[in-house]
Design an enzyme around this catalytic site. Sequence first.
Site, PDB file in Angstrom:
ATOM      1  N   TYR A  21       0.894  -1.160  -0.058  1.00 49.47           N
ATOM      2  CA  TYR A  21       0.040   0.044   0.074  1.00 49.47           C
ATOM      3  C   TYR A  21       0.870   1.430   0.008  1.00 49.47           C
ATOM      4  O   TYR A  21       0.426   2.322  -0.133  1.00 49.47           O
ATOM      5  CB  TYR A  21      -1.058  -0.060   1.187  1.00 49.47           C
ATOM      6  CG  TYR A  21      -2.041  -0.923   0.994  1.00 49.47           C
ATOM      7  CD1 TYR A  21      -2.046  -2.288   1.472  1.00 49.47           C
ATOM      8  CD2 TYR A  21      -3.193  -0.420   0.349  1.00 49.47           C
ATOM      9  CE1 TYR A  21      -3.149  -3.082   1.177  1.00 49.47           C
ATOM     10  CE2 TYR A  21      -4.393  -1.392   0.252  1.00 49.47           C
ATOM     11  CZ  TYR A  21      -4.264  -2.720   0.618  1.00 49.47           C
ATOM     12  OH  TYR A  21      -5.304  -3.550   0.355  1.00 49.47           O
ATOM     13  N   THR A  95       6.573  -4.826   8.566  1.00 52.43           N
ATOM     14  CA  THR A  95       7.279  -5.202   9.793  1.00 52.43           C
ATOM     15  C   THR A  95       6.363  -5.746  10.913  1.00 52.43           C
ATOM     16  O   THR A  95       6.056  -4.796  11.570  1.00 52.43           O
ATOM     17  CB  THR A  95       7.880  -4.039  10.238  1.00 52.43           C
ATOM     18  OG1 THR A  95       7.226  -2.883  10.277  1.00 52.43           O
ATOM     19  CG2 THR A  95       9.262  -3.511   9.369  1.00 52.43           C
ATOM     20  N   LYS A 216       8.742   7.980  14.035  1.00 52.14           N
ATOM     21  CA  LYS A 216       7.784   7.104  13.293  1.00 52.14           C
ATOM     22  C   LYS A 216       6.888   6.158  14.581  1.00 52.14           C
ATOM     23  O   LYS A 216       5.685   6.247  14.497  1.00 52.14           O
ATOM     24  CB  LYS A 216       8.136   6.315  12.339  1.00 52.14           C
ATOM     25  CG  LYS A 216       6.998   5.473  11.589  1.00 52.14           C
ATOM     26  CD  LYS A 216       6.056   6.126  10.881  1.00 52.14           C
ATOM     27  CE  LYS A 216       5.112   5.429  10.289  1.00 52.14           C
ATOM     28  NZ  LYS A 216       3.955   6.046   9.678  1.00 52.14           N
ATOM     29  N   ASN A 220       2.853   6.991  15.790  1.00 53.82           N
ATOM     30  CA  ASN A 220       1.601   6.075  15.658  1.00 53.82           C
ATOM     31  C   ASN A 220       1.259   5.609  17.183  1.00 53.82           C
ATOM     32  O   ASN A 220       0.219   5.253  17.522  1.00 53.82           O
ATOM     33  CB  ASN A 220       1.812   4.819  15.063  1.00 53.82           C
ATOM     34  CG  ASN A 220       1.665   5.205  13.290  1.00 53.82           C
ATOM     35  OD1 ASN A 220       1.189   6.295  13.287  1.00 53.82           O
ATOM     36  ND2 ASN A 220       2.321   4.507  12.406  1.00 53.82           N
ATOM     37  N   CYS A 270      -0.604  -0.468  11.029  1.00 52.95           N
ATOM     38  CA  CYS A 270       0.390   0.681  11.694  1.00 52.95           C
ATOM     39  C   CYS A 270      -0.045   0.472  13.315  1.00 52.95           C
ATOM     40  O   CYS A 270       1.030  -0.027  14.008  1.00 52.95           O
ATOM     41  CB  CYS A 270       0.249   1.875  11.158  1.00 52.95           C
ATOM     42  SG  CYS A 270      -0.204   1.824   9.556  1.00 52.95           S
TER      43      CYS A 270
HETATM   44  N1  SAJ Z   1      -9.485   4.840  14.525  1.00 56.66           N
HETATM   45  C1  SAJ Z   1     -10.356   5.149  15.400  1.00 56.66           C
HETATM   46  N2  SAJ Z   1     -10.585   6.461  15.885  1.00 56.66           N
HETATM   47  C2  SAJ Z   1      -9.868   7.493  15.376  1.00 56.66           C
HETATM   48  C3  SAJ Z   1      -9.022   7.513  14.516  1.00 56.66           C
HETATM   49  C4  SAJ Z   1      -8.813   6.017  13.833  1.00 56.66           C
HETATM   50  O1  SAJ Z   1     -10.950   4.252  16.168  1.00 56.66           O
HETATM   51  O2  SAJ Z   1     -10.291   8.729  15.846  1.00 56.66           O
HETATM   52  C5  SAJ Z   1      -9.165   3.644  14.064  1.00 56.66           C
HETATM   53  C6  SAJ Z   1      -9.633   3.478  12.637  1.00 56.66           C
HETATM   54  O3  SAJ Z   1     -11.010   2.939  12.443  1.00 56.66           O
HETATM   55  C7  SAJ Z   1      -8.513   2.185  12.018  1.00 56.66           C
HETATM   56  C8  SAJ Z   1      -7.366   2.678  13.142  1.00 56.66           C
HETATM   57  O4  SAJ Z   1      -7.891   3.384  14.004  1.00 56.66           O
HETATM   58  O5  SAJ Z   1      -9.231   1.137  12.392  1.00 56.66           O
HETATM   59  C9  SAJ Z   1      -6.234   3.277  12.322  1.00 56.66           C
HETATM   60  O6  SAJ Z   1      -6.947   4.345  11.738  1.00 56.66           O
HETATM   61  P1  SAJ Z   1      -5.803   5.545  11.099  1.00 56.66           P
HETATM   62  O7  SAJ Z   1      -6.563   6.840  10.851  1.00 56.66           O
HETATM   63  O8  SAJ Z   1      -4.718   5.828  12.193  1.00 56.66           O
HETATM   64  O9  SAJ Z   1      -5.191   5.073   9.644  1.00 56.66           O
HETATM   65  P2  SAJ Z   1      -4.074   4.308   9.309  1.00 56.66           P
HETATM   66  O10 SAJ Z   1      -3.499   3.404  10.540  1.00 56.66           O
HETATM   67  O11 SAJ Z   1      -4.113   3.984   8.093  1.00 56.66           O
HETATM   68  O12 SAJ Z   1      -2.796   5.504   9.176  1.00 56.66           O
HETATM   69  C10 SAJ Z   1      -2.037   5.948  10.436  1.00 56.66           C
HETATM   70  C11 SAJ Z   1      -1.797   7.537   9.864  1.00 56.66           C
HETATM   71  N3  SAJ Z   1      -1.815   8.051  10.887  1.00 56.66           N
HETATM   72  C12 SAJ Z   1      -2.773   9.360  10.980  1.00 56.66           C
HETATM   73  O13 SAJ Z   1      -3.458   9.386  10.363  1.00 56.66           O
HETATM   74  C13 SAJ Z   1      -2.190  10.459  11.866  1.00 56.66           C
HETATM   75  C14 SAJ Z   1      -0.786   7.474   8.742  1.00 56.66           C
HETATM   76  O14 SAJ Z   1      -0.749   9.010   8.789  1.00 56.66           O
HETATM   77  C15 SAJ Z   1       0.381   6.822   9.025  1.00 56.66           C
HETATM   78  O15 SAJ Z   1       1.450   6.949   8.361  1.00 56.66           O
HETATM   79  C16 SAJ Z   1      -0.114   5.155   9.069  1.00 56.66           C
HETATM   80  O16 SAJ Z   1      -0.810   5.058  10.532  1.00 56.66           O
HETATM   81  C17 SAJ Z   1       1.282   4.310   9.098  1.00 56.66           C
HETATM   82  O17 SAJ Z   1       1.386   4.017   8.013  1.00 56.66           O
HETATM   83  O18 SAJ Z   1       1.980   4.462  10.043  1.00 56.66           O
END
Ligand code: SAJ
Length: 432
Positions: A21, A95, A216, A220, A270
Amino acid sequence: MGIEKLIKQKKARIAIIGLGYVGLPLALLLSSRKFETIGIDRDKNKIKLLNSLKLPMAEKEPGLKDLLFKSKKHFKAILPTAKVDADIFIVIVNTPVDKLNKPNNEPVLSASKFVAENIKRNSLVIIESTVAPMTTRDIIIPALEKYSKLKVNSEFYVAVCPERIRPNHVIKQLTTFSRVIGGSSPTAAQVAKLLYSKITSGNLDLTDTVTAETVKTVENASRDVQIAFANEMALLCERLGVNVWDLREFVNKDPFKNMLKPGAGVGGHCLPEDPWLLNASTGNISEFIPTSRKINDNMPRHVFSLIIKSLNIKKINPKNAKLLILGLAYTEDCDDYRNSPTEKLVRILKKKKINYKIHDPLIKNYNFKNLYKLAKEIDCIILMVSHSYYNNINLTNLSHFMRTKIIIDGRNFFDKKKAQNLGYLYKGVGNV
Ligand code: SAJ
């Protein structure tokens, strides 16, 4: 010609190891910018699809299909068997963590071995995979030196440049977001900065590899902790009879507050993994990380408890109940279901031998066209992912198909009052 010149003149050949991705959009972006780019992946089917100009995943990712067609002159995909003639190697493989939440570095080490067998003097190796802090310095660089017989910083450079993208925003974020770059030496960081200045208009902050890896994983981990806080407040609100969504709206009226969204769980590649990478590299002394992970991982079980409570209210024996789960992906409008909260919920239902069906508009085998037909004789709808596709659901029509009208809302997706006026028993996470 030195690597700096090759990059400046866009003559540097770039190998991307891992066409997932993140890796695939990066490879296509670089080739669309006229860098000769070779994508390397273990997945034969992925290679075949890409070389016939088809996307193996993320088909709905805005702009990705155009990039694939734009890049065909400068991009090819191969298996990690052939030798690769490149000046820059970017490693973007997964990872994972194992059952004990310890880093599994096999994918990144096998990619590094492949790189080591192909690098030559003056090459630049970039680690974009999210690894536990100190991994590049203490594990990857020694492996690169061992298998290449070259010396880091005098015969090749290494930089860590973690990605910060998320589904549905990948191309935009790749080309505009700031990046942190950690170099095996200041020169290595400078050389990597040259490359990333061709990719993004965002700031490029230079540091060492350990700091970059820590940035990083902390990014997260902090997001996971904030979501866990929101989830815990939802549980408290259920006991208070307060709607956590009203609470969140009012709290966030304070300009210095930013309460994230509670929900049915935290999935993806992540957040469920990266905090553990940080924890493992620091002797597991963190309190926040394990506690937050436990709260977030427990949310699908909390959704299950709302299902059982609702079936009991309607005097339906769970063993005879029929459930319809809306959403398998880990987040909305995305086809990725790695570590999906729905998979956790399904594991519980299977153990309890409760009958369920899953619908997901973006995932093959679950994207049934007629949702209403699927809802025939269903007792309870569980909304796990707020796909935009579900905005078209007409609760009045749906109720004609269902046997019992129960809605469990994992993402504050439906209007509780409206559902109740239509005769539904509605229970939402944080809004029961
Ligand atoms: N989620 C919640 N509540 C929230 C936000 C998200 O329950 O307020 C849940 C989502 O439903 C999902 C999970 O958390 O299941 C992860 O959601 P996410 O919005 O963090 O999406 P990721 O994991 O694809 O992306 C995160 C990103 N971080 C941010 O958006 C600040 C991205 O920028 C990072 O690069 C990515 O992790 C990564 O690859 O590390």
